[in-house]
Scaffold this active site. Structure first.
Site, PDB file in Angstrom:
ATOM      1  N   SER A   9      -9.965  -0.042   6.904  1.00 44.64           N
ATOM      2  CA  SER A   9      -9.356   0.051   5.572  1.00 44.64           C
ATOM      3  C   SER A   9      -8.633  -1.199   5.097  1.00 44.64           C
ATOM      4  CB  SER A   9      -8.385   1.238   5.527  1.00 44.64           C
ATOM      5  OG  SER A   9      -9.078   2.453   5.600  1.00 44.64           O
ATOM      6  N   SER A  53      -9.772   2.228   2.687  1.00 44.66           N
ATOM      7  CA  SER A  53      -8.917   2.967   1.772  1.00 44.66           C
ATOM      8  C   SER A  53      -7.948   2.084   0.991  1.00 44.66           C
ATOM      9  CB  SER A  53      -8.102   4.002   2.558  1.00 44.66           C
ATOM     10  OG  SER A  53      -7.214   3.365   3.478  1.00 44.66           O
ATOM     11  N   LYS A  92       0.840  -1.204   0.000  1.00 47.33           N
ATOM     12  CA  LYS A  92       0.000   0.000   0.000  1.00 47.33           C
ATOM     13  C   LYS A  92       0.872   1.250   0.000  1.00 47.33           C
ATOM     14  CE  LYS A  92      -3.969   2.045   2.466  1.00 47.33           C
ATOM     15  NZ  LYS A  92      -4.848   1.932   3.650  1.00 47.33           N
TER      16      LYS A  92
END
Length: 508
Positions: free
Chosen positions: A184, A160, A85
């Site tokens: 997330s 997210s 990420k």
């Protein structure tokens, strides 16, 4: 051209194949690089990645092969590819946090989890897309365009960390790293049919994570199977003196717990169904799959009871005061003076003007909204009424967990109230978007461990549903025992992994 089936193997299978010499780490890395090229087009494909460094990934894989040939003892995941990420710093790749204000920024250091993965021989393929500064539930808030759900490219992959979950579901990587501030990791896992773990707060170092809300953020493993997640968890967990919130206690043996769970025996385990997390507002197909998953746990020997956590209903409003308040503090560092984007610096403008122009151009709408909310909540005359009260609610939520865990070993709920919704459907309705985290937020407020595991497809739309499992602080191993037992039972029922049912993304 490499063997195409390589990218469909689990991380554990790939690790075994590399260790036995059946395939090389370079062949495995090449297979995944080719897969990314085939399905990840930013305009028509999944768009899970913001940056792919094929050359460096192949070089890392070659180093693993050379070390193994020289007889060096390597870690259990050596040579296995991973999607990272883009909120986790990497000294050899850009780290943007999905924001224009950091476009092209290359950090001078690796995050602790980045370093640990490199030392373990894990091959980092690149950086995945995300909602800007981890603020969102759909990955539509990325400054670089949305990621699409491999199950249906017109739908969101969660957020997210939608890039990491989509990379797994589209077989672009067998492992990924996410971060979880209010869901997330877990919500994207639920809507893509993958596994997502939020470790106990402080159980995995936050050093090198670009902060959203420091008292809530937690990095964790994402994978397609429970064992794969456990193997990655074991690599990244542990005390870090560089992180003041890191817990200096032994990490539970999550791999052993996953293996124990795979035996399918949950005898003696007490499971609490949270009364407040369900009912009105929850999609019928989500509730049906959740109910069936709980019944499976009962058939495997668990004792299932209903548990009330009365203050969970106040977690969402409390969270959306605490998080923006910490955001307004953390994002003050992006001032156009030290690093990142700088707009209007022509020598004629003051530092304040340059700062205003840069923030106006560099931050997206949702980030600006949360900064404004947080600044207001912390302002003189409002601090006690808003931020102070929210922290009191946070304490009550933690106490609910304490009381519940005196009665049961784990708590369960749906991970998200609905399956993946169409891209654009909620982008102009922040409150509707925020409700995606109804079930996940309490664990961030309390800091306990939690996870999402696939539990089937909703009847209305054929899209994945997740079972949310919550465990006490530092009892992360319980998540893996439950998740592995459920996985074994459902894979047998489905005739194979749920992700075998995902259609091939466009362009593949």
């Amino acid at each position: 051209m490499t063997e195409p089936s390589l990218f469909r193997r689990t991380a554990a299978e790939l690790a075994d194949s590399i260790a036995s010499g059946e395939v090389s780490a370079v062949e495995v890395a090449q297979a995944h690089v080719e897969r990314i090229a085939a399905v990840d087009d930013a305009e028509t494909g999944v768009h899970a990645f913001l940056h792919v460094d094929a050359e460096r990934a192949l070089a890392t894989a070659a180093e693993v092969d050379a070390k193994r040939a020289a007889g060096e003892r390597l870690g259990p995941l050596a040579g296995v590819p991973l999607a990272l990420k883009d909120v986790v710093t990497t000294a050899d790749m850009p780290t943007t946090a999905g924001s224009k204000i950091l476009e092209g920024w290359q950090p001078p250091y690796d995050a602790t989890i980045t370093r640990k993965m490199r030392e373990a021989g894990i091959v980092i393929l690149g950086k995945t897309n995300m909602d800007e500064f981890a603020m969102g539930s759909s990955t539509e808030n990325s400054a670089f365009g949305p990621t699409r759900n491999p199950w249906d490219l017109s739908r969101i992959p969660g957020g997210s960390g939608g890039g990491s979950s989509a990379a797994l579901a589209s077989f672009e990587a067998p492992l990924a790293i996410g971060t979880d501030t209010g869901g997330s990791i877990r919500q994207p896992a639920a809507v893509t049919g993958t596994v997502g773990i939020k470790p106990t707060y402080g159980g995995v170092s936050r050093y090198g994570l670009i902060a959203c809300a420091s008292s809530l953020d937690q990095a964790g493993p994402c994978a397609r199977t429970v064992l794969d997640a456990a193997l990655l968890h074991q690599v990244i967990a542990g005390h870090d003196p560089l992180d003041s919130t890191s817990i200096d206690q032994p990490v539970p043996d999550v791999v052993a717990a996953a293996m124990r769970g795979a035996d399918g025996d949950l005898a003696g385990l007490r499971v609490g169904v949270v009364k407040e997390l369900g009912g009105e507002g929850y999609q019928a197909g989500v509730e049906a799959r959740f109910t069936e998953a709980v019944e499976v746990l009962g058939k495997l020997g668990a004792e299932v009871v209903e548990v009330s956590c009365p203050h969970f209903v106040y977690a969402l409003p409390a969270y959306y005061l605490i998080l923006p308040s910490e955001v307004s503090s953390n994002l003050a560092r992006f001032d156009a003076m030290r690093f990142g984007l700088r707009i209007g610096d022509d020598g004629a403008r003051s530092a304040e003007e340059v700062m205003n122009l840069t923030r106006g151009a560099g931050f997206g709408a949702e980030t600006k909204r949360r900064i404004i909310l947080g600044t207001y909540a912390l302002s003189s005359g409002y601090y006690d009424a808003y931020y102070g009260q929210a922290q009191k609610v946070r304490t009550l939520v933690s106490r609910d967990f304490d009381v519940a865990f005196e009665q049961v070993d784990v708590l369960v709920s749906p991970t998200a109230p609905t399956t993946a919704f169409p891209i654009g459907e909620k982008v102009d309705d922040p409150l509707a978007m925020y409700k995606n985290d109804l079930c996940t937020i309490p664990s961030n407020l309390a800091g306990n461990a939690s996870a999402s595991f696939p539990c089937g497809l909703a009847g209305e739309d054929g899209l994945p549903v997740g079972l949310h499992v919550m465990a006490p602080v530092l009892a992360d191993d319980r998540l893996y025992r439950v998740g592995a037992a459920l996985e074994q039972a459902l894979v047998s029922e489905w005739g194979g992994p749920l992700l075998n049912k995902v259609p091939e993304p466009a362009g593949s």
